[in-house]
Design a protein around this motif. Structure first.
Motif, PDB file in Angstrom:
ATOM      1  N   LEU A  31      48.442  33.171  38.087  1.00  0.00           N
ATOM      2  CA  LEU A  31      48.993  32.195  37.367  1.00  0.00           C
ATOM      3  C   LEU A  31      47.971  31.617  36.374  1.00  0.00           C
ATOM      4  N   LEU A  32      46.699  31.447  36.885  1.00  0.00           N
ATOM      5  CA  LEU A  32      45.604  30.641  36.375  1.00  0.00           C
ATOM      6  C   LEU A  32      45.192  31.621  35.090  1.00  0.00           C
ATOM      7  N   ALA A  33      45.009  33.017  35.214  1.00  0.00           N
ATOM      8  CA  ALA A  33      44.705  33.727  34.240  1.00  0.00           C
ATOM      9  C   ALA A  33      45.566  33.743  33.065  1.00  0.00           C
ATOM     10  N   PHE A  34      46.884  33.672  33.242  1.00  0.00           N
ATOM     11  CA  PHE A  34      48.009  33.816  32.342  1.00  0.00           C
ATOM     12  C   PHE A  34      48.102  32.270  31.652  1.00  0.00           C
ATOM     13  N   ALA A  35      47.854  31.442  32.320  1.00  0.00           N
ATOM     14  CA  ALA A  35      47.723  29.981  31.650  1.00  0.00           C
ATOM     15  C   ALA A  35      46.564  29.884  30.722  1.00  0.00           C
ATOM     16  N   LEU A  36      45.238  30.372  31.214  1.00  0.00           N
ATOM     17  CA  LEU A  36      44.241  30.494  30.462  1.00  0.00           C
ATOM     18  C   LEU A  36      44.319  31.366  29.379  1.00  0.00           C
ATOM     19  N   SER A  37      44.739  32.366  29.372  1.00  0.00           N
ATOM     20  CA  SER A  37      45.050  33.473  28.022  1.00  0.00           C
ATOM     21  C   SER A  37      45.736  32.721  27.148  1.00  0.00           C
ATOM     22  N   ARG A  38      46.810  31.949  27.353  1.00  0.00           N
ATOM     23  CA  ARG A  38      47.504  31.128  26.480  1.00  0.00           C
ATOM     24  C   ARG A  38      46.691  30.221  25.624  1.00  0.00           C
ATOM     25  N   LYS A  39      45.414  29.845  26.280  1.00  0.00           N
ATOM     26  CA  LYS A  39      44.775  28.800  25.508  1.00  0.00           C
ATOM     27  C   LYS A  39      43.302  29.458  24.987  1.00  0.00           C
ATOM     28  N   VAL A  41      41.182  31.604  26.632  1.00  0.00           N
ATOM     29  CA  VAL A  41      40.126  31.801  27.498  1.00  0.00           C
ATOM     30  C   VAL A  41      40.584  32.851  28.326  1.00  0.00           C
ATOM     31  N   PHE A  42      39.820  33.928  28.556  1.00  0.00           N
ATOM     32  CA  PHE A  42      39.989  35.077  29.291  1.00  0.00           C
ATOM     33  C   PHE A  42      39.074  35.520  30.371  1.00  0.00           C
ATOM     34  N   ALA A  43      39.824  35.878  31.543  1.00  0.00           N
ATOM     35  CA  ALA A  43      39.110  36.001  32.822  1.00  0.00           C
ATOM     36  C   ALA A  43      39.566  37.462  33.573  1.00  0.00           C
ATOM     37  N   SER A  44      38.852  37.808  34.393  1.00  0.00           N
ATOM     38  CA  SER A  44      39.307  39.046  35.011  1.00  0.00           C
ATOM     39  C   SER A  44      39.818  38.820  36.345  1.00  0.00           C
ATOM     40  N   ILE A  45      40.887  39.415  37.063  1.00  0.00           N
ATOM     41  CA  ILE A  45      41.438  39.325  38.374  1.00  0.00           C
ATOM     42  C   ILE A  45      41.097  40.852  39.142  1.00  0.00           C
ATOM     43  N   GLY A  46      40.723  41.833  38.279  1.00  0.00           N
ATOM     44  CA  GLY A  46      40.711  43.010  38.759  1.00  0.00           C
ATOM     45  C   GLY A  46      41.863  43.882  37.952  1.00  0.00           C
ATOM     46  N   GLY A  47      41.580  45.197  38.353  1.00  0.00           N
ATOM     47  CA  GLY A  47      42.334  46.176  37.408  1.00  0.00           C
ATOM     48  C   GLY A  47      43.691  46.447  38.268  1.00  0.00           C
ATOM     49  N   PRO A  49      45.965  47.879  41.327  1.00  0.00           N
ATOM     50  CA  PRO A  49      46.224  47.440  42.702  1.00  0.00           C
ATOM     51  C   PRO A  49      45.124  47.725  43.743  1.00  0.00           C
ATOM     52  N   PHE A  50      44.414  48.814  43.515  1.00  0.00           N
ATOM     53  CA  PHE A  50      43.246  49.354  44.252  1.00  0.00           C
ATOM     54  C   PHE A  50      42.162  48.828  43.936  1.00  0.00           C
ATOM     55  N   GLN A  51      41.999  48.065  42.861  1.00  0.00           N
ATOM     56  CA  GLN A  51      40.738  47.339  42.439  1.00  0.00           C
ATOM     57  C   GLN A  51      41.023  46.042  42.312  1.00  0.00           C
ATOM     58  N   SER A  52      41.994  45.264  42.733  1.00  0.00           N
ATOM     59  CA  SER A  52      42.086  43.835  42.744  1.00  0.00           C
ATOM     60  C   SER A  52      41.127  43.225  42.988  1.00  0.00           C
ATOM     61  N   MET A  53      40.625  42.029  42.402  1.00  0.00           N
ATOM     62  CA  MET A  53      39.385  41.371  42.953  1.00  0.00           C
ATOM     63  C   MET A  53      39.765  40.777  44.023  1.00  0.00           C
ATOM     64  N   GLU A  54      41.006  40.408  44.522  1.00  0.00           N
ATOM     65  CA  GLU A  54      41.499  39.940  45.820  1.00  0.00           C
ATOM     66  C   GLU A  54      41.013  40.800  47.030  1.00  0.00           C
ATOM     67  N   LYS A  55      41.343  41.887  46.682  1.00  0.00           N
ATOM     68  CA  LYS A  55      41.095  43.130  47.835  1.00  0.00           C
ATOM     69  C   LYS A  55      39.794  43.353  48.023  1.00  0.00           C
ATOM     70  N   VAL A  56      38.801  43.487  46.825  1.00  0.00           N
ATOM     71  CA  VAL A  56      37.587  43.430  46.810  1.00  0.00           C
ATOM     72  C   VAL A  56      36.703  42.395  47.840  1.00  0.00           C
ATOM     73  N   LEU A  57      37.069  41.133  47.280  1.00  0.00           N
ATOM     74  CA  LEU A  57      36.743  39.935  47.829  1.00  0.00           C
ATOM     75  C   LEU A  57      36.777  39.886  49.514  1.00  0.00           C
ATOM     76  N   GLU A  58      38.143  40.293  49.832  1.00  0.00           N
ATOM     77  CA  GLU A  58      38.560  40.310  51.310  1.00  0.00           C
ATOM     78  C   GLU A  58      37.699  41.401  51.881  1.00  0.00           C
ATOM     79  N   ALA A  59      37.343  42.543  51.344  1.00  0.00           N
ATOM     80  CA  ALA A  59      36.373  43.544  51.766  1.00  0.00           C
ATOM     81  C   ALA A  59      35.119  43.078  52.107  1.00  0.00           C
ATOM     82  N   CYS A  60      34.613  42.033  51.125  1.00  0.00           N
ATOM     83  CA  CYS A  60      33.377  41.529  51.454  1.00  0.00           C
ATOM     84  C   CYS A  60      33.381  40.146  52.279  1.00  0.00           C
ATOM     85  N   SER A  61      34.255  40.032  52.915  1.00  0.00           N
ATOM     86  CA  SER A  61      34.609  39.073  54.106  1.00  0.00           C
ATOM     87  C   SER A  61      34.753  37.406  53.401  1.00  0.00           C
TER      88      SER A  61
END
Length: 107
Positions: A31-39, A41-47, A49-61
């Motif tokens: 949601l934040l990435a979408f809202a920022l891109s409309r203004k 400002v661009f950010a990454s949440i991953g590529g 489903p196997f490279q999502s930032m969420e999954k990578v961070l969970e794997a990093c505890s």
């Protein structure tokens, strides 16, 4: 801080200096990435489903709730200070607005 609930991830770890990972508690990263891109400002949440930032961070505890709100921002050697200041303002305004909206939705 413009958004007090911001969490800097890997701040004390060895990492590439031009990329920062931040979590914005209470706001889903997609949601934040979408809202920022409309203004502009661009950010990454991953590529994929196997490279999502969420999954990578969970794997990093990283806590799953925190991981769900995380995104990364990159700078280049051409990034200027006024651009960072403007992006920070946009991120701050957007996160505060989304957090207010989210409070009524998230139980």
């Amino acid at each position: 801080k413009l958004y007090p609930e911001t969490i800097r991830l890997f701040y004390d770890e060895e990492r590439v200096p031009h990329i920062s990972a931040l979590a914005f508690a209470g706001i889903h990263a997609e949601l934040l990435a979408f809202a920022l891109s409309r203004k502009g400002v661009f950010a990454s949440i991953g590529g994929t489903p196997f490279q999502s930032m969420e999954k990578v961070l969970e794997a990093c505890s990283i806590d799953p709730e925190e991981a769900r709100t995380a995104m990364s921002f990159s700078l280049s050697r051409d990034t200027q200070e006024h651009e960072l200041e403007r992006a920070s303002e946009i991120i701050g305004d957007t996160t505060k607005r989304l957090r207010r909206l989210s409070k009524g939705i998230i139980a």
